[in-house]
Design an enzyme around this catalytic site. Structure first.
Site, PDB file in Angstrom:
ATOM      1  N   THR A  33       5.050  14.341  25.855  1.00 18.92           N
ATOM      2  CA  THR A  33       4.902  13.397  26.962  1.00 18.92           C
ATOM      3  C   THR A  33       5.247  14.024  28.308  1.00 18.92           C
ATOM      4  OG1 THR A  33       5.317  11.523  25.535  1.00 18.92           O
ATOM      5  CG2 THR A  33       5.810  11.193  27.845  1.00 18.92           C
ATOM      6  N   SER A  58       4.168  16.099  19.511  1.00 16.18           N
ATOM      7  CA  SER A  58       5.118  16.733  18.583  1.00 16.18           C
ATOM      8  C   SER A  58       5.020  16.183  17.158  1.00 16.18           C
ATOM      9  CB  SER A  58       6.545  16.655  19.105  1.00 16.18           C
ATOM     10  OG  SER A  58       7.074  15.368  18.977  1.00 16.18           O
ATOM     11  N   THR A  71       9.155  14.307  22.374  1.00  8.54           N
ATOM     12  CA  THR A  71      10.481  13.805  21.971  1.00  8.54           C
ATOM     13  C   THR A  71      10.519  13.331  20.521  1.00  8.54           C
ATOM     14  OG1 THR A  71       9.952  11.575  22.747  1.00  8.54           O
ATOM     15  CG2 THR A  71      11.045  13.065  24.317  1.00  8.54           C
TER      16      THR A  71
HETATM   17  N1  ASP Z   1       4.427  11.378  20.954  1.00 12.21           N
HETATM   18  C1  ASP Z   1       5.078  12.155  21.974  1.00 12.21           C
HETATM   19  C2  ASP Z   1       5.459  13.500  21.367  1.00 12.21           C
HETATM   20  O1  ASP Z   1       6.406  13.560  20.622  1.00 12.21           O
HETATM   21  C3  ASP Z   1       6.257  11.446  22.479  1.00 12.21           C
HETATM   22  C4  ASP Z   1       7.050  12.137  23.542  1.00 12.21           C
HETATM   23  O2  ASP Z   1       6.925  13.281  23.861  1.00 12.21           O
HETATM   24  O3  ASP Z   1       7.926  11.441  24.105  1.00 12.21           O
HETATM   25  O4  ASP Z   1       4.807  14.482  21.612  1.00 12.21           O
END
Ligand code: ASP
Length: 331
Positions: free
Chosen positions: A18, A64, A97
């Site tokens: 993100t 991720s 995240t």
């Molecule tokens: N779905 C995203 C990821 O983990 C969420 C984020 O980065 O906050 O790549």
């Protein structure tokens, strides 16, 4: 903005998430992760702040949730290669995240350097009003330049707070203060570029770790199975057909029902190591050396997610239950 004269050289490794996300209408919710080049994110932070002398690489460009064991091995081996061959003072990794805590712990156990290695991300895409990514990235770079971050294992910076890779968890699905160390608090705080450490990791990490992944392309396959009242025992049959190890997310202190206990004992005697962790956020699944052949290896205070990472690395060294238990006590 006054720059440091000869600023320490930092490599920022982008993997997507993100923090590199783009959306419409300044919203925090509708967006696509992994859209912006890490060079652009870093340039923006450098233009407006004290930082310079930064190299960047888009190592992956993924959400991720698409992280895999193969990718983790590549990333860790890459950091090991550049930390030996280049004069970087420290490393920053930007990451989605959702699975950041698993990557952080894997790197903590496999990166062979005392240099600062700092992971960060963002809960809001770069295009959102009040995007949290730029400050998180700024603080991650600041921490990677700090002498205080040397030999602390892999660190996570998020929302003005420093966490250890071993103990950090994602604790909120959408708020910018999305990470925590549960009962254990945190290692320290950041205020702008200033670093305040109050605690240090006590478990083995980085150069003290005996796990060597330099020759590996993949990891032993470890699955997590959660227990709940009346959970179908066939889940254990299914999983044990195609895995090298199992992590149980048990109730309370790693507990399961009588029928599950019988099945777990059979799985262990068939040669598949089982680790008992807990679906509870805090506390220790206590160690009993007499019962590891019946009940499984005890996860100490590692979450099911972290236990999966440690068991998969442990299985690269041994399938002996006593030896694997030792890893769970040390790491
Ligand atoms: N779905 C995203 C990821 O983990 C969420 C984020 O980065 O906050 O790549």
């Amino acid at each position: 903005m006054k720059k440091e004269k000869k600023s320490k050289r930092i490599l920022v490794i982008g993997t997507g998430g993100t923090i590199a996300g783009k959306g419409d209408n300044f919203k925090t919710s509708d967006y696509t992760a992994a859209q912006i080049k890490i060079e652009d994110l870093v340039n923006e932070v450098c233009e407006n702040t004290i930082h310079d002398n930064m190299d960047t690489i888009d190592y992956f460009n993924i959400d991720s949730c698409d992280m895999t064991s193969e990718k983790l091995i590549k990333l860790s081996n890459y950091i090991n290669k550049v930390s030996e061959s280049e004069d970087y003072y420290g490393f920053v990794i930007t990451h989605g995240t959702d699975t950041l805590e698993e990557t952080a712990y894997f790197l903590n156990l496999t990166v062979k350097t005392q240099k600062p290695v700092v992971i960060t991300g963002a809960m809001r895409p770069h295009t959102a009003l009040g995007a949290d990514g730029p400050m998180n990235l700024y603080q991650a770079i600041s921490l990677a330049k700090s002498e205080d971050a040397i030999n602390k294992g892999v660190l996570v910076v998020f929302s003005d707070t420093i966490y250890s890779a071993r103990d950090v968890s994602k604790i909120n699905t959408f708020k910018p203060a999305a990470f925590g160390q549960k009962d254990l608090g945190c290692l320290g705080y950041m205020r702008d570029e200033n670093v305040f450490f109050y605690n240090s990791p006590t478990k083995k990490h980085t150069i003290y770790s005996e796990f060597d992944i330099s020759y590996l392309e993949n990891l032993p396959k470890v699955e997590i199975v959660m227990f709940y009242p009346s959970a179908d025992i066939k889940i254990l049959d299914y999983v044990s057909k195609d895995c090298d190890g199992i992590v149980l997310a048990g109730a309370g202190c790693g507990n399961v029902s009588t029928s599950w206990s019988e099945k777990v004992k059979k799985i262990i005697s068939s040669g598949i190591p089982v680790v008992r962790s807990s679906r509870i956020a805090n506390g220790v699944v206590t160690y009993n050396e007499k019962t590891i052949h019946e009940k499984g290896i005890f996860a100490e205070n590692l979450s099911p997610l972290k236990s999966r990472i440690l068991l998969s690395l442990a299985l690269t060294k041994s399938t002996n239950l006593e030896e694997i238990q030792k890893f769970f006590l040390e790491y």
